[in-house]
Design a protein around this motif. Structure first.
Motif, PDB file in Angstrom:
ATOM      1  N   PHE A   1    -120.259 -34.223  86.184  1.00  0.00           N
ATOM      2  CA  PHE A   1    -121.396 -33.596  85.518  1.00  0.00           C
ATOM      3  C   PHE A   1    -121.089 -33.341  84.047  1.00  0.00           C
ATOM      4  N   SER A   2    -119.845 -33.013  83.732  1.00  0.00           N
ATOM      5  CA  SER A   2    -119.483 -32.781  82.336  1.00  0.00           C
ATOM      6  C   SER A   2    -119.589 -34.080  81.530  1.00  0.00           C
ATOM      7  N   GLY A   3    -119.299 -35.220  82.158  1.00  0.00           N
ATOM      8  CA  GLY A   3    -119.482 -36.499  81.482  1.00  0.00           C
ATOM      9  C   GLY A   3    -120.939 -36.781  81.201  1.00  0.00           C
ATOM     10  N   LEU A   4    -121.803 -36.438  82.153  1.00  0.00           N
ATOM     11  CA  LEU A   4    -123.242 -36.613  81.958  1.00  0.00           C
ATOM     12  C   LEU A   4    -123.743 -35.733  80.818  1.00  0.00           C
ATOM     13  N   ILE A   5    -123.281 -34.513  80.760  1.00  0.00           N
ATOM     14  CA  ILE A   5    -123.653 -33.606  79.666  1.00  0.00           C
ATOM     15  C   ILE A   5    -123.166 -34.177  78.332  1.00  0.00           C
ATOM     16  N   GLY A   6    -121.954 -34.747  78.315  1.00  0.00           N
ATOM     17  CA  GLY A   6    -121.426 -35.360  77.100  1.00  0.00           C
ATOM     18  C   GLY A   6    -122.282 -36.515  76.625  1.00  0.00           C
ATOM     19  N   ILE A   7    -122.760 -37.334  77.549  1.00  0.00           N
ATOM     20  CA  ILE A   7    -123.636 -38.450  77.171  1.00  0.00           C
ATOM     21  C   ILE A   7    -124.960 -37.931  76.635  1.00  0.00           C
ATOM     22  N   LEU A   8    -125.491 -36.890  77.236  1.00  0.00           N
ATOM     23  CA  LEU A   8    -126.741 -36.312  76.737  1.00  0.00           C
ATOM     24  C   LEU A   8    -126.568 -35.751  75.324  1.00  0.00           C
ATOM     25  N   PHE A   9    -125.441 -35.071  75.071  1.00  0.00           N
ATOM     26  CA  PHE A   9    -125.174 -34.569  73.721  1.00  0.00           C
ATOM     27  C   PHE A   9    -125.026 -35.720  72.728  1.00  0.00           C
ATOM     28  N   PHE A  10    -124.330 -36.781  73.141  1.00  0.00           N
ATOM     29  CA  PHE A  10    -124.174 -37.941  72.284  1.00  0.00           C
ATOM     30  C   PHE A  10    -125.535 -38.534  71.921  1.00  0.00           C
ATOM     31  N   CYS A  11    -126.398 -38.688  72.914  1.00  0.00           N
ATOM     32  CA  CYS A  11    -127.723 -39.257  72.646  1.00  0.00           C
ATOM     33  C   CYS A  11    -128.507 -38.371  71.680  1.00  0.00           C
ATOM     34  N   GLY A  12    -128.421 -37.060  71.874  1.00  0.00           N
ATOM     35  CA  GLY A  12    -129.110 -36.150  70.968  1.00  0.00           C
ATOM     36  C   GLY A  12    -128.572 -36.228  69.550  1.00  0.00           C
ATOM     37  N   LEU A  13    -127.254 -36.243  69.415  1.00  0.00           N
ATOM     38  CA  LEU A  13    -126.664 -36.341  68.084  1.00  0.00           C
ATOM     39  C   LEU A  13    -126.933 -37.702  67.446  1.00  0.00           C
TER      40      LEU A  13
ATOM     41  N   VAL B   1    -129.605 -39.551  67.908  1.00  0.00           N
ATOM     42  CA  VAL B   1    -130.985 -39.538  67.436  1.00  0.00           C
ATOM     43  C   VAL B   1    -131.087 -38.744  66.137  1.00  0.00           C
ATOM     44  N   MET B   2    -130.342 -37.642  66.055  1.00  0.00           N
ATOM     45  CA  MET B   2    -130.424 -36.804  64.853  1.00  0.00           C
ATOM     46  C   MET B   2    -129.701 -37.418  63.664  1.00  0.00           C
ATOM     47  N   PHE B   3    -128.483 -37.929  63.861  1.00  0.00           N
ATOM     48  CA  PHE B   3    -127.657 -38.350  62.739  1.00  0.00           C
ATOM     49  C   PHE B   3    -127.417 -39.851  62.659  1.00  0.00           C
ATOM     50  N   GLY B   4    -127.607 -40.573  63.724  1.00  0.00           N
ATOM     51  CA  GLY B   4    -127.353 -42.008  63.721  1.00  0.00           C
ATOM     52  C   GLY B   4    -128.514 -42.831  63.227  1.00  0.00           C
ATOM     53  N   ASN B   5    -129.696 -42.308  63.342  1.00  0.00           N
ATOM     54  CA  ASN B   5    -130.887 -43.010  62.907  1.00  0.00           C
ATOM     55  C   ASN B   5    -131.325 -42.422  61.570  1.00  0.00           C
ATOM     56  N   TYR B   6    -130.946 -43.069  60.487  1.00  0.00           N
ATOM     57  CA  TYR B   6    -131.206 -42.519  59.157  1.00  0.00           C
ATOM     58  C   TYR B   6    -132.679 -42.512  58.787  1.00  0.00           C
ATOM     59  N   LYS B   7    -133.479 -43.329  59.414  1.00  0.00           N
ATOM     60  CA  LYS B   7    -134.912 -43.305  59.155  1.00  0.00           C
ATOM     61  C   LYS B   7    -135.537 -42.028  59.693  1.00  0.00           C
ATOM     62  N   LEU B   8    -134.972 -41.520  60.778  1.00  0.00           N
ATOM     63  CA  LEU B   8    -135.498 -40.313  61.401  1.00  0.00           C
ATOM     64  C   LEU B   8    -135.093 -39.058  60.635  1.00  0.00           C
ATOM     65  N   LEU B   9    -133.859 -39.025  60.173  1.00  0.00           N
ATOM     66  CA  LEU B   9    -133.356 -37.844  59.492  1.00  0.00           C
ATOM     67  C   LEU B   9    -132.381 -38.278  58.405  1.00  0.00           C
ATOM     68  N   ASN B  10    -132.660 -37.909  57.192  1.00  0.00           N
ATOM     69  CA  ASN B  10    -131.797 -38.270  56.081  1.00  0.00           C
ATOM     70  C   ASN B  10    -130.910 -37.066  55.748  1.00  0.00           C
ATOM     71  N   ILE B  11    -129.596 -37.210  55.922  1.00  0.00           N
ATOM     72  CA  ILE B  11    -128.654 -36.111  55.735  1.00  0.00           C
ATOM     73  C   ILE B  11    -128.565 -35.729  54.256  1.00  0.00           C
ATOM     74  N   LYS B  12    -128.799 -36.651  53.347  1.00  0.00           N
ATOM     75  CA  LYS B  12    -128.708 -36.347  51.930  1.00  0.00           C
ATOM     76  C   LYS B  12    -129.677 -35.249  51.516  1.00  0.00           C
ATOM     77  N   ASN B  13    -130.795 -35.157  52.185  1.00  0.00           N
ATOM     78  CA  ASN B  13    -131.763 -34.101  51.877  1.00  0.00           C
ATOM     79  C   ASN B  13    -131.168 -32.730  52.157  1.00  0.00           C
ATOM     80  N   TYR B  14    -130.309 -32.627  53.165  1.00  0.00           N
ATOM     81  CA  TYR B  14    -129.697 -31.352  53.498  1.00  0.00           C
ATOM     82  C   TYR B  14    -128.509 -31.015  52.612  1.00  0.00           C
ATOM     83  N   LEU B  15    -127.857 -32.020  52.068  1.00  0.00           N
ATOM     84  CA  LEU B  15    -126.697 -31.775  51.233  1.00  0.00           C
ATOM     85  C   LEU B  15    -127.064 -31.247  49.854  1.00  0.00           C
ATOM     86  N   TYR B  16    -128.237 -31.585  49.374  1.00  0.00           N
ATOM     87  CA  TYR B  16    -128.646 -31.171  48.027  1.00  0.00           C
ATOM     88  C   TYR B  16    -129.542 -29.934  48.021  1.00  0.00           C
ATOM     89  N   LEU B  17    -129.738 -29.283  49.140  1.00  0.00           N
ATOM     90  CA  LEU B  17    -130.596 -28.087  49.188  1.00  0.00           C
ATOM     91  C   LEU B  17    -129.939 -26.882  48.567  1.00  0.00           C
TER      92      LEU B  17
END
Length: 145
Positions: free
Chosen positions: A115-127, A129-145
């Motif tokens: 179950f901990s492996g399944l949770i790890g995969i779910l966290f990976f997928c969430g991260l 989506v947030m940080f791996g897909n630059y079209k969805l979220l651009n990290i540079k916008n957060y660095l210059y705030l």
């Protein structure tokens, strides 16, 4: 982090590492599935399979673990092994890992029942989506705030 700099310092040693790792990873998969098949009830009377640890001879039931000990540790080793095989493909400029190997590793990961492996995969997928897909979220916008 330090030792690979000294051990994997030329293409010959890197190729040797990938060759040995592939052999050992394949052997672990083979032994793990062999143990899993032989553990099924009434297949071989008295066969307890590979114990969790050699010192305490604790049985873990019908779960994939091979030489890793705990099934949740085996889950991590399986994912790590798949990543190393993918890295080997990048190093050799070949294709991605074969679909059969990926399927075998996924089946082994499912049989760990971790179950901990399944949770790890779910966290990976969430991260991812947030940080791996630059079209969805651009990290540079957060660095210059």
């Amino acid at each position: 982090m330090i030792l690979p700099r000294y051990f994997l310092n030329n293409s010959i040693s890197i190729n040797y590492f990938f060759k040995v790792f592939t052999i050992v990873f394949s052997l672990c998969l083979l032994v793990g599935f062999g143990d899993l098949i032989l553990r099924y009830p009434n297949l071989i009377d008295g066969f307890t399979g590979i114990p969790r640890h050699l010192s305490d001879r604790t049985e873990i039931g019908i779960r994939f673990h091979s030489f890793a000990g705990e099934p949740r540790d085996a889950f991590v080793y399986l994912m790590f092994g798949l990543c190393i095989i993918a890295l080997k493909g990048i190093w050799e400029n070949t294709k991605k890992p074969s679909k059969i190997l990926v399927l075998i590793v996924i089946i082994a990961a499912i049989f760990t029942q971790s179950f901990s492996g399944l949770i790890g995969i779910l966290f990976f997928c969430g991260l991812y989506v947030m940080f791996g897909n630059y079209k969805l979220l651009n990290i540079k916008n957060y660095l210059y705030l």
